[in-house]
Design a protein around this motif. Sequence first.
Motif, PDB file in Angstrom:
ATOM      1  N   SER A 112       0.831  -1.205   0.000  1.00 21.85           N
ATOM      2  CA  SER A 112       0.000   0.000   0.000  1.00 21.85           C
ATOM      3  C   SER A 112       0.873   1.266   0.000  1.00 21.85           C
ATOM      4  CB  SER A 112      -0.909  -0.046   1.230  1.00 21.85           C
ATOM      5  OG  SER A 112      -1.593   1.150   1.408  1.00 21.85           O
ATOM      6  N   ASN A 113       1.912   1.266   0.835  1.00 25.47           N
ATOM      7  CA  ASN A 113       2.787   2.443   0.918  1.00 25.47           C
ATOM      8  C   ASN A 113       3.467   2.768  -0.408  1.00 25.47           C
ATOM      9  OD1 ASN A 113       2.378   3.182   3.607  1.00 25.47           O
ATOM     10  ND2 ASN A 113       3.888   1.720   4.356  1.00 25.47           N
ATOM     11  N   ALA A 145       2.282   2.211  -3.358  1.00 24.73           N
ATOM     12  CA  ALA A 145       1.335   2.407  -4.466  1.00 24.73           C
ATOM     13  C   ALA A 145       1.459   3.810  -5.046  1.00 24.73           C
ATOM     14  CB  ALA A 145      -0.090   2.156  -3.978  1.00 24.73           C
ATOM     15  N   ARG A 146       1.931   4.761  -4.228  1.00 32.27           N
ATOM     16  CA  ARG A 146       1.966   6.161  -4.682  1.00 32.27           C
ATOM     17  C   ARG A 146       2.980   6.395  -5.797  1.00 32.27           C
ATOM     18  NH1 ARG A 146       2.957   9.015   0.699  1.00 32.27           N
ATOM     19  NH2 ARG A 146       1.714   7.247   1.368  1.00 32.27           N
ATOM     20  N   ASP A 206       3.561   6.097  -9.004  1.00 33.86           N
ATOM     21  CA  ASP A 206       2.771   5.707 -10.171  1.00 33.86           C
ATOM     22  C   ASP A 206       3.169   6.459 -11.434  1.00 33.86           C
ATOM     23  OD1 ASP A 206       1.846   8.242  -9.623  1.00 33.86           O
ATOM     24  OD2 ASP A 206      -0.161   7.610  -8.996  1.00 33.86           O
ATOM     25  N   ILE A 215       3.000   9.657 -11.914  1.00 34.69           N
ATOM     26  CA  ILE A 215       2.189  10.836 -12.205  1.00 34.69           C
ATOM     27  C   ILE A 215       2.762  12.119 -11.594  1.00 34.69           C
ATOM     28  CG2 ILE A 215      -0.073  11.938 -11.884  1.00 34.69           C
ATOM     29  CD1 ILE A 215      -1.366   9.219 -12.190  1.00 34.69           C
ATOM     30  N   ARG A 216       3.033  12.086 -10.318  1.00 33.90           N
ATOM     31  CA  ARG A 216       3.398  13.346  -9.654  1.00 33.90           C
ATOM     32  C   ARG A 216       4.899  13.547  -9.492  1.00 33.90           C
ATOM     33  NH1 ARG A 216       0.912  11.099  -5.513  1.00 33.90           N
ATOM     34  NH2 ARG A 216       0.633   9.531  -7.073  1.00 33.90           N
ATOM     35  N   TYR A 217       5.628  12.474  -9.286  1.00 33.80           N
ATOM     36  CA  TYR A 217       7.079  12.574  -9.071  1.00 33.80           C
ATOM     37  C   TYR A 217       7.664  11.216  -9.377  1.00 33.80           C
ATOM     38  CZ  TYR A 217       5.087  10.670  -4.818  1.00 33.80           C
ATOM     39  OH  TYR A 217       4.339   9.927  -3.948  1.00 33.80           O
ATOM     40  N   ILE A 243      -3.382   5.423 -19.336  1.00 31.69           N
ATOM     41  CA  ILE A 243      -3.052   5.536 -17.914  1.00 31.69           C
ATOM     42  C   ILE A 243      -2.610   4.179 -17.335  1.00 31.69           C
ATOM     43  CG2 ILE A 243      -5.513   5.367 -17.212  1.00 31.69           C
ATOM     44  CD1 ILE A 243      -2.926   7.502 -15.419  1.00 31.69           C
ATOM     45  N   TYR A 282       0.986   3.316 -15.470  1.00 26.78           N
ATOM     46  CA  TYR A 282       1.162   2.634 -14.178  1.00 26.78           C
ATOM     47  C   TYR A 282       2.072   1.419 -14.338  1.00 26.78           C
ATOM     48  CZ  TYR A 282      -2.938   5.063 -12.104  1.00 26.78           C
ATOM     49  OH  TYR A 282      -3.824   5.976 -11.600  1.00 26.78           O
ATOM     50  N   LEU A 342      -0.497  15.830  -1.610  1.00 30.88           N
ATOM     51  CA  LEU A 342       0.021  15.297  -2.868  1.00 30.88           C
ATOM     52  C   LEU A 342       0.579  13.885  -2.702  1.00 30.88           C
ATOM     53  CD1 LEU A 342       1.753  18.575  -4.038  1.00 30.88           C
ATOM     54  CD2 LEU A 342      -0.159  17.469  -5.199  1.00 30.88           C
ATOM     55  N   GLY A 343       0.552  13.375  -1.478  1.00 30.26           N
ATOM     56  CA  GLY A 343       1.050  12.024  -1.231  1.00 30.26           C
ATOM     57  C   GLY A 343       2.545  11.901  -1.454  1.00 30.26           C
ATOM     58  N   PRO A 363      -5.871   8.136 -11.083  1.00 28.66           N
ATOM     59  CA  PRO A 363      -5.068   9.368 -11.061  1.00 28.66           C
ATOM     60  C   PRO A 363      -5.560  10.422 -10.065  1.00 28.66           C
ATOM     61  CG  PRO A 363      -5.611   8.749 -13.315  1.00 28.66           C
ATOM     62  CD  PRO A 363      -6.380   7.822 -12.421  1.00 28.66           C
ATOM     63  N   ASN A 423      -6.361   9.898  -7.103  1.00 31.54           N
ATOM     64  CA  ASN A 423      -6.141   9.328  -5.783  1.00 31.54           C
ATOM     65  C   ASN A 423      -4.635   9.379  -5.496  1.00 31.54           C
ATOM     66  OD1 ASN A 423      -6.418   7.809  -3.449  1.00 31.54           O
ATOM     67  ND2 ASN A 423      -6.919   5.903  -4.510  1.00 31.54           N
ATOM     68  N   PRO A 424      -4.141  10.476  -4.891  1.00 30.00           N
ATOM     69  CA  PRO A 424      -2.699  10.737  -4.871  1.00 30.00           C
ATOM     70  C   PRO A 424      -1.845   9.641  -4.230  1.00 30.00           C
ATOM     71  CG  PRO A 424      -3.890  12.348  -3.525  1.00 30.00           C
ATOM     72  CD  PRO A 424      -4.912  11.582  -4.293  1.00 30.00           C
ATOM     73  N   LYS A 425      -2.328   8.979  -3.207  1.00 26.99           N
ATOM     74  CA  LYS A 425      -1.520   7.932  -2.582  1.00 26.99           C
ATOM     75  C   LYS A 425      -1.832   6.567  -3.190  1.00 26.99           C
ATOM     76  CE  LYS A 425      -3.266   9.029   1.513  1.00 26.99           C
ATOM     77  NZ  LYS A 425      -4.098  10.206   1.216  1.00 26.99           N
ATOM     78  N   ASN A 426      -2.813   6.579  -4.088  1.00 24.66           N
ATOM     79  CA  ASN A 426      -3.379   5.335  -4.613  1.00 24.66           C
ATOM     80  C   ASN A 426      -3.984   4.471  -3.510  1.00 24.66           C
ATOM     81  OD1 ASN A 426      -3.169   5.731  -7.456  1.00 24.66           O
ATOM     82  ND2 ASN A 426      -0.965   5.471  -7.252  1.00 24.66           N
ATOM     83  N   PHE A 427      -4.253   5.104  -2.400  1.00 21.66           N
ATOM     84  CA  PHE A 427      -5.195   4.532  -1.438  1.00 21.66           C
ATOM     85  C   PHE A 427      -5.941   5.700  -0.817  1.00 21.66           C
ATOM     86  CE2 PHE A 427      -1.219   4.785   1.121  1.00 21.66           C
ATOM     87  CZ  PHE A 427      -1.635   5.563   2.177  1.00 21.66           C
TER      88      PHE A 427
END
Lengths: 488, 473
Positions: free
Chosen positions: A317-318, A320-321, A323, A325-327, A337, A341, B43-44, B85, B87-91
């Motif tokens: 879970s940790n 998962a971010r 992806d 998209i953001r960094y 999309i 991923y 922003l996660g 997309p 969902n910034p943390k994907n949870f």
Amino acid sequence: MRQVHNYLDLSLIEINKLFKEKKITPTDLVLEAFDRVEKNKELNSFITLNKEEALKQAKELEQKEVDSLTFGIPIAIKDNIVTKDLRTTAASKMLENFNPIYDADVIKKIKDANMIIIGKTNMDEFAMGSSNRTSYFGLVKNPWDKNRVPGGSSGGSAAAVSSRIVPLAIGSDTGGSIRQPASFCGVVGLKPTYGRVSRYGLIAFASSLDQIGPMTRNVYENALLLNTICGKSSNDLTSVETNEDFTRLIGKDISNMKIAIPNYYVNDAIDKEIINKLNEVVELLKKKNCTIDYVDINYIDKAVPLYQIIAMGEASSNLARYDGIRYGYSYETPENIEDLYLKSRKIGFGPEVKRRIMIGSYLLSGKNAKEYYDKALKIRDDLRRNFLATFEKYDLIIGPTNTTTAYELDKGLDDAIKSFLDDILTIPVNMAGLPGMSVPIGFSDSKLPIGLQIIGKPFDEAKMYQLASFIEKELNLDLNPNGGEKND
Amino acid sequence: MTNYIPTIGIEVHVELKTNTKIFSNSINGYGQMANSLTNVVDLGYPGTLPTLNKEVINLAIKAAKVLNCNIRREMHFDRKNYFYPDNPKNFQITQSRTPIGYDGYVEIEVEKTKKKIYIEEMHIEEDTCKSTHRGDKTLLDFNRAGVPLIEIVTKPCISSSTEAKLYLEKLKELLFYSDISDCKMEEGSMRCDANVSIRKNEQDLFGTKCEIKNIGSISNVGLSIEKEIERQAKLLDSGETFKEQTRRFDNKTCDTVLMRVKETGNDYRYFPEPDIPYLYITDEMITEVEKTICMLPDERRTIYIEKGVSDVNAKKLIQNRELSDYFNTLLSEKTNFKIASNLILGDISAYLNKNEKKITDTTLTKERFLELIEKVDDGTLTSKNLKDILDVILEKDISISTIIKESGIENITDDSTIREIIKKIISENPESVSDYKAGHDRAIKFFMGQVMKETKGSANPKLAMDILKEELK
């Protein structure tokens, strides 16, 4: 060429005296640290160096009053702790070019204490591993034998302190990642009580187990560094307010301490050499009228499977971010999309990380969550209760940190289970949220360091330092792998 | 078409009216520049951790109370894991296993009969960010990421589109009144999903359910439910079956459109959020929150009507929380509440709207308002006179009687003056006199109009009417 002084082999107290007498400046120390980085390049203990900024900070400190023992001291930071404007990779391709825009809580404290960050140390990718061989930036070598692993995941920090590049380093420990490399490299490493140090800014692996801690050349300096980094933070709800001096019991008499050794910690899987060293320590303690009892702690042998379920579940879970998209790494030409991923994560993560994400996802899927994760949490509570029950009768628990000494760089690479078996003695401590430390107690026949693990009840680090400092003083080991160049 | 029995359940998300977001200290705001209300937590970013906004817990307790829910005393948050997309943390951090409120109800009135709409559970969670699709690109605005939400889930106990609409109106009224949410559907601070299934007989198992997502207004909820029932009935009538699915309401066609067929076992891999410790709700916390709950609309309605306010006025007052609150300050007094409500909803409202003011920003203290009501009640002020001096009444802090005196519009309450005027009017309009005597109501109105015209509206209407009737005998 600049004269070599080896100031970095001096204790913090001695360095502090030289600062106060204006015989040396922080710049001298920083330059020396970078000389040593260069000299030990082969170890590969750093991923990113902070030379320009470190020298600038050292210069600034010359205008300031020397206010504490940590003033002007070079420190190395494990690369899973975010540092503003200083690349933080977690040893992963995924974050190869990641420049954080904020400082972790511990980094703020370290900067406020006027320590100077030399660089970011190598580690297992996302702290997943116990030999530092899963790093995207290459493996780290053990300063005592460059054909051997330094341990992991905080292998770079352990190697940097062991080789005397820096007196202080920060590591993180989820299942033994501070204590095991500390033991393999002959340094002192502490995993504090869960909650003692804010995790804000630590790139999460397994949130309910992760803890940041100090790695140092000796016990006293370890306690000093914990003094700096501990405390409740409004950014971390699991952090706890503590206001104490961890050095306060160092040097105090340990007579009549009650100490337990779990039977599991002297089992057949542990190298004979290590058991022998442990027994030597036991004799020392008995001379001080300490009680030494061998005890059973229920479920301690189940800690590894519990760890695998909880740590991998949380990790899936940790992580998962990441992806694209953001960094972090982002696949350049995705079709959609889904493709972004898949490709970003496929290319950005290394094999060990992907393995753990997949296992973790499986363990949390559908009915498995109840069958594995929920059950693991329950047994974990039981294990913690069993530890606490032991602490009703004993001050501290001791045992070996590891089953073996540092092994060869090419050993067990094809065995995914091996890295967990390295940690059978350290993982129970994380599962119970207890503080644990590794302190050097000698060497094997092949001159490899052996560590003793000291486990305390929650928030009892000061007592652990008390015992550790006694052992350190009694054994008086030469822990410099380059061979006692203590003096100029 | 066969007559089927519909079963409807409704899920509502409302954004809570907090100053900051649920898990970070970013401002909770709407309509700001994209991504200006964000920080590393929203922003996660790697290394960030959630904190917990106490305001959110208090508002959720309040909502649970207002919706007659039981409040769970020991709870935790859970992670709902899925890649998207927005969902910034994907949870998403939500409450899956331990919702803060459960087993509540909202009471509605359907055709004069009261019915309880049962609430299965209500839980706290974070909002996602807002995505805007532009051609083949998607833009993400994280201002909404981490805005606190409560999700309120009814039992499948709603049996018509009318009930659904009444439930939503009631829910909106309750949450708005308790300052829990703005409940602005057009801004997305209240969002509805409806689950609809139909069956032939009460004894049958529930039919296959279809979920209509994110419906933009209460009336569209009604429409989409009706359309959906019709669609399902047609399919069943023609012997077809269908799968569980997610649909949306299309404003243009006024019909529901398929979004996706639900795949079996949507696996969110829920597990307890390890970064937020267990939360314990104490009696003290609940008591503190209860103190902040104001009088709710139903109670207001009952009291207003008891005090003689008309149904229409009671409804209008309740629709304007600010005016209703002001009106409530009068409730302990003896006054003419009918006149009070007319004044507030009439001339005073017009003034407030025109000047974009709140009633509390005017000089109309409770004492002055009571005096004003009295002056209208005893006929000192006609509605025309009132219009002339209303601005002064609302802007200057002088007694109403002084204003009346100074404005020189004091009513002609002198019997003989009015009588003379009336006599003159009667003599000039013999036709209307015969009309009056023939029993035509409009004649008396005509005479009153003439009296007011002649006196420039300053005749005390009650007095004038009495004299007029006398003179017409």
